[in-house]
Design a protein around this motif. Structure first.
Motif, PDB file in Angstrom:
ATOM      1  N   ARG A  50       0.827  -1.208   0.000  1.00 58.97           N
ATOM      2  CA  ARG A  50       0.000   0.000   0.000  1.00 58.97           C
ATOM      3  C   ARG A  50       0.860   1.257   0.000  1.00 58.97           C
ATOM      4  N   ILE A  51       1.944   1.258   0.739  1.00 59.37           N
ATOM      5  CA  ILE A  51       2.846   2.410   0.774  1.00 59.37           C
ATOM      6  C   ILE A  51       3.466   2.641  -0.599  1.00 59.37           C
ATOM      7  N   VAL A  52       3.940   1.572  -1.227  1.00 60.02           N
ATOM      8  CA  VAL A  52       4.553   1.686  -2.550  1.00 60.02           C
ATOM      9  C   VAL A  52       3.530   2.194  -3.561  1.00 60.02           C
ATOM     10  N   ALA A  53       2.302   1.676  -3.514  1.00 56.74           N
ATOM     11  CA  ALA A  53       1.265   2.130  -4.446  1.00 56.74           C
ATOM     12  C   ALA A  53       0.961   3.615  -4.242  1.00 56.74           C
ATOM     13  N   GLY A  54       0.931   4.054  -2.992  1.00 57.24           N
ATOM     14  CA  GLY A  54       0.688   5.464  -2.713  1.00 57.24           C
ATOM     15  C   GLY A  54       1.811   6.344  -3.234  1.00 57.24           C
ATOM     16  N   LEU A  55       3.046   5.899  -3.060  1.00 58.62           N
ATOM     17  CA  LEU A  55       4.185   6.673  -3.564  1.00 58.62           C
ATOM     18  C   LEU A  55       4.195   6.735  -5.084  1.00 58.62           C
ATOM     19  N   GLU A  56       3.846   5.624  -5.731  1.00 60.07           N
ATOM     20  CA  GLU A  56       3.791   5.626  -7.199  1.00 60.07           C
ATOM     21  C   GLU A  56       2.721   6.586  -7.694  1.00 60.07           C
ATOM     22  N   ALA A  57       1.566   6.609  -7.026  1.00 58.14           N
ATOM     23  CA  ALA A  57       0.501   7.528  -7.420  1.00 58.14           C
ATOM     24  C   ALA A  57       0.943   8.973  -7.224  1.00 58.14           C
ATOM     25  N   LEU A  58       1.633   9.236  -6.141  1.00 58.05           N
ATOM     26  CA  LEU A  58       2.138  10.589  -5.874  1.00 58.05           C
ATOM     27  C   LEU A  58       3.160  11.007  -6.929  1.00 58.05           C
ATOM     28  N   MET A  59       4.035  10.070  -7.327  1.00 55.03           N
ATOM     29  CA  MET A  59       5.031  10.379  -8.356  1.00 55.03           C
ATOM     30  C   MET A  59       4.356  10.661  -9.696  1.00 55.03           C
ATOM     31  N   ARG A  60       3.304   9.920 -10.030  1.00 55.75           N
ATOM     32  CA  ARG A  60       2.575  10.178 -11.276  1.00 55.75           C
ATOM     33  C   ARG A  60       1.928  11.561 -11.242  1.00 55.75           C
ATOM     34  N   GLU A  61       1.377  11.904 -10.083  1.00 57.64           N
ATOM     35  CA  GLU A  61       0.724  13.204  -9.953  1.00 57.64           C
ATOM     36  C   GLU A  61       1.731  14.341 -10.089  1.00 57.64           C
ATOM     37  N   VAL A  62       2.881  14.197  -9.458  1.00 56.44           N
ATOM     38  CA  VAL A  62       3.924  15.222  -9.560  1.00 56.44           C
ATOM     39  C   VAL A  62       4.423  15.313 -11.001  1.00 56.44           C
ATOM     40  N   GLY A  63       4.586  14.183 -11.669  1.00 57.55           N
ATOM     41  CA  GLY A  63       5.019  14.185 -13.070  1.00 57.55           C
ATOM     42  C   GLY A  63       4.012  14.873 -13.966  1.00 57.55           C
ATOM     43  N   ALA A  64       2.733  14.639 -13.714  1.00 60.50           N
ATOM     44  CA  ALA A  64       1.695  15.296 -14.507  1.00 60.50           C
ATOM     45  C   ALA A  64       1.676  16.783 -14.261  1.00 60.50           C
ATOM     46  N   MET A  65       1.880  17.206 -13.023  1.00 57.08           N
ATOM     47  CA  MET A  65       1.897  18.631 -12.702  1.00 57.08           C
ATOM     48  C   MET A  65       3.123  19.300 -13.347  1.00 57.08           C
ATOM     49  N   ALA A  66       4.269  18.598 -13.341  1.00 59.40           N
ATOM     50  CA  ALA A  66       5.487  19.164 -13.931  1.00 59.40           C
ATOM     51  C   ALA A  66       5.335  19.318 -15.435  1.00 59.40           C
ATOM     52  N   SER A  67       4.737  18.336 -16.103  1.00 58.61           N
ATOM     53  CA  SER A  67       4.569  18.433 -17.551  1.00 58.61           C
ATOM     54  C   SER A  67       3.544  19.497 -17.906  1.00 58.61           C
ATOM     55  N   ALA A  68       2.535  19.687 -17.058  1.00 59.69           N
ATOM     56  CA  ALA A  68       1.533  20.730 -17.308  1.00 59.69           C
ATOM     57  C   ALA A  68       2.159  22.123 -17.110  1.00 59.69           C
ATOM     58  N   ALA A  69       3.096  22.243 -16.172  1.00 62.90           N
ATOM     59  CA  ALA A  69       3.731  23.522 -15.909  1.00 62.90           C
ATOM     60  C   ALA A  69       4.676  23.922 -17.041  1.00 62.90           C
ATOM     61  N   ARG A  70       5.232  22.939 -17.732  1.00 58.56           N
ATOM     62  CA  ARG A  70       6.159  23.228 -18.851  1.00 58.56           C
ATOM     63  C   ARG A  70       5.434  23.770 -20.062  1.00 58.56           C
ATOM     64  N   ARG A  71       4.167  23.493 -20.191  1.00 53.32           N
ATOM     65  CA  ARG A  71       3.424  23.885 -21.399  1.00 53.32           C
ATOM     66  C   ARG A  71       3.039  25.291 -21.378  1.00 53.32           C
TER      67      ARG A  71
END
Length: 71
Positions: A50-71
């Protein structure tokens, strides 16, 4: 007067030594999967997943926010 209730023929009183009692206790286990140690290990693995799944979801969210900020 002898024993009030003698054991029926062929019946044994069971294990009496510590080793014999331990064998009897473990005889009902199926591969030891229901021991307290096994159950605790299963819970710990579940928490880790559960901890690993939560961290992976958080990393995906941060990656999506970073790519949205670059545009």
């Amino acid at each position: 007067m002898s024993d009030p209730m003698p054991l029926p023929a062929g019946r044994k009183p069971g294990a009496r030594t510590p080793e014999g009692l331990e064998r009897c206790r473990k005889a009902t286990w199926k591969h030891g999967r229901r021991s307290a140690e096994a159950i605790a290990a299963q819970r710990l693995r579940g928490q880790g997943r559960r901890i690993v799944a939560g961290l992976e979801a958080l990393m995906r969210e941060v990656g999506a926010m970073a790519s949205a900020a670059r545009r």
